[in-house]
Write a protein that holds these residues in place. Sequence first.
Motif, PDB file in Angstrom:
ATOM      1  N   ALA A 178       0.828  -1.200   0.000  1.00 12.38           N
ATOM      2  CA  ALA A 178       0.000   0.000   0.000  1.00 12.38           C
ATOM      3  C   ALA A 178       0.870   1.260   0.000  1.00 12.38           C
ATOM      4  O   ALA A 178       0.572   2.229  -0.699  1.00 12.38           O
ATOM      5  CB  ALA A 178      -0.929  -0.007   1.212  1.00 12.38           C
TER       6      ALA A 178
ATOM      7  N   ALA B 250       3.875   1.454  -1.243  1.00 16.19           N
ATOM      8  CA  ALA B 250       4.513   1.555  -2.561  1.00 16.19           C
ATOM      9  C   ALA B 250       3.564   2.173  -3.582  1.00 16.19           C
ATOM     10  O   ALA B 250       3.993   2.773  -4.550  1.00 16.19           O
ATOM     11  CB  ALA B 250       4.976   0.180  -3.030  1.00 16.19           C
ATOM     12  N   LEU B 251       2.245   2.015  -3.352  1.00 11.82           N
ATOM     13  CA  LEU B 251       1.264   2.616  -4.260  1.00 11.82           C
ATOM     14  C   LEU B 251       1.044   4.092  -3.957  1.00 11.82           C
ATOM     15  O   LEU B 251       0.332   4.780  -4.679  1.00 11.82           O
ATOM     16  CB  LEU B 251      -0.070   1.876  -4.173  1.00 11.82           C
ATOM     17  CG  LEU B 251      -0.110   0.501  -4.822  1.00 11.82           C
ATOM     18  CD1 LEU B 251      -1.341  -0.266  -4.370  1.00 11.82           C
ATOM     19  CD2 LEU B 251      -0.097   0.628  -6.335  1.00 11.82           C
ATOM     20  N   GLY B 252       1.625   4.567  -2.863  1.00 11.81           N
ATOM     21  CA  GLY B 252       1.488   5.981  -2.515  1.00 11.81           C
ATOM     22  C   GLY B 252       0.294   6.288  -1.639  1.00 11.81           C
ATOM     23  O   GLY B 252      -0.065   7.454  -1.467  1.00 11.81           O
TER      24      GLY B 252
END
Lengths: 326, 262
Positions: A207, A209-211
Amino acid sequence: MSSSDTSARPRAAALAPAPEPPPPLHRLEDLLAAPRVAPRRPGRWISALVLLVLAAMLVHTVVTNPRFQWGTVGAYLLDGSILRGLELTLWLTAAVMATGYLLGIGVAAMRLSGNPVLAPLGFGFVWLLRSVPPLVQLLFWYELASLYPRLSLGIPFGHEFVTVRTAHLFSGVLAAYVGLSLDVAAFSSEIVRGGLLSVERGQTEAAQALGLGRTRIFRRIVLPQAMPAIVPASGNLLIGMLKATSIVSVIAVQDLLYSAQLIYNQNFLVIPLLLVATLWYVVLTTLLSAGQFLVERRFARGRDQRTATSFRRILRGNAPLLAGLS
Amino acid sequence: MTGAPAQVTSRPLVRIRGLRKSFGGQVVLDGVDLDVHQGEVAVLLGPSGSGKSTLLRTVNHLERPDAGVVEVGGELVGHRYHGGRLHESGPRTIARQRAGIGMVFQQFNLFPHLSVLDNLVEAPVAVRGVPRRQAAARARDLLERVGLAGREDAFPRQLSGGQQQRVAIARALAMEPQLLLFDEPTSALDPELVGEVLAVMKDLARSGMTMLVVTHEIAFAREVADTVVFLDGGRIVESGAPERVLTDPRHERSRAFLAAVL
C-alpha cells in the motif's frame, strides 16, 4: 575376511531362485466393485446416548421441580424494577465497551508506535490493569475519597484552578463505569494489537509503494484484514462484560442482578428471582452472539471459505456432539 | 524523435550515489552508485544477502539509507536538502514520490479482502483522485494487457500464483509509474508459472518502461536487460551489457555466481 565370505554365500544362494509372487488374495474386479463401509464408531454412539440421557434428566428436573417456581419467574420477568435494572446493565455495558475500546485502541497504538516513552507506558498500563481484579478496582474507585479526599485541576505540581471533593464525584455508577472501562481498555488493547499484528507487513508495504497515505492504509487495508482476528475475541469480551457488570451489585448499583437481589431480600423468593436475572442474561447473550455471527460474516470476504458462511456450520462447530453424529 | 542516442547523455531517471545501509551492525549496502536511464531495463544479480532487495527498496524509500542519496526523475527520494542538511521528508511527500514508482513484490502482496478490480482501482482513486468509473475502465484495459480479462471480480485467493503476480503488475501499472521495481517477481512461483509473468515483463520492457529488476532468471536478464549489475557483499562488483557480463564476467565473484546458477 574369509568368514564374511562364507556368511555371504549361503544368503546369496537363498536369493538365487526367483521368489514366486504370492498368490493374489482377491480379484481386482471384486475390489473395484465392492461397496465401501464406514468404520463403526461405538464410542461415539455410547457417549452420545449417555450425554443425551443426562441432558434429558436435567431438563426434566428443571421443568418438574416445583421449587424452581416457574410461575413466580414469569410474574417477575417483566417487573418494573427488573426492567429498570436491565436498562442500567445494558447502557453500562455499552458505555463501558465504547469507552474501553476507544482507550484500548489508543493503548494499542501506543504499544505499536515504537515510541520509546509511549510504548513502555502502554505496556505498563496493560500490565497494571490486567493484574488487578475488576472487583478490587471497582472498590478502589468507590473508596477513592479515602485515598484522595480532594481532586483538583491545575498546573502539575503548581497552582490549582478547580477543586472537588472526591466523595461527591464518585458515585457507585461512576466508579463502575471508570473501573470497568479501564479493565476493558487493557484487554481490548491486546485484542486490537494482536489483530493488527496478524496482518502481514507486506500488505502495508504494498500500500505504501502505491502511494497511499497512512490513514487510508490503516482504514482500507490493515483494519479490514485485522477484523477477522479482532471480532471473535471482542465478542467474547463484550459478552463477558455484559455479565461482569453484575459485580456492581457490591457497591449498590441497581443493575439487573442487584434489582433481583433487592426483591428477594424482601420476599425471600431467591431462586426464582435469580432465574429471572439469568433468563435476561441468556436472552442478551443470544442476541449478541447472533450479532457477532453477522459481523464475522461481513468481514470474511475474500478469506478461506471455511471461516465464512453458514450459521449451521457455526452451530455445529459449537456442538461437537451434533457434528460427530451427522 | 528524441530517442535512443539522447539516452546516454541525458540525466538518468534513477541516480544512486554512495548508498550505505546496515541492519544492526550487518553491512548490507556498502557504497553503491548506480544510474538507470529512461526506458532502460537494469537487472540486479547476486547471491542472496548481497543487498539487491535492500537496494531496490531504498529507491522508493521502503528502506531508509544510512548514507548516500537516491534521485528519481531529478528529485531526491525521501529527503529534502535544506540549510546544508538532509531532512527526511514527511509522510505526504514520501507517499507522493512512491506513487510515481511502481513496485512488484516476491509474495505479490495483493490485498486479499479486495476483488481484483478493487486492487487496481484503490490507489488511482485514493491517491490521484481519478473518478472510480474511469479508474475501473483503465483497470479492465490493464487486466486485458496482462492476460486476465474478465477476472476482475475474482478475489486474489482464487487465482494461481502466476495470475496473482500479473494482477500485481497491473496494479502497479494502474498508477502510471515512471519506473517499475521488481523484487524477485518469480521466486515464489511454481516453475511452470514463471513464464507467464516473465512474458508480461518482457512486453513491458518492449513498450519502453524503465525497470529495475532483482531476479535469478539469467535467461531473462540475457534477453531483456540493457544493463546487468552484479552485487556482492553490498557492493557493485561488475556491471555492463548482458552479452558482455553474462558471457565474459571479469570479476571472480560474478564468475563464481554465474558458474553456480547456470
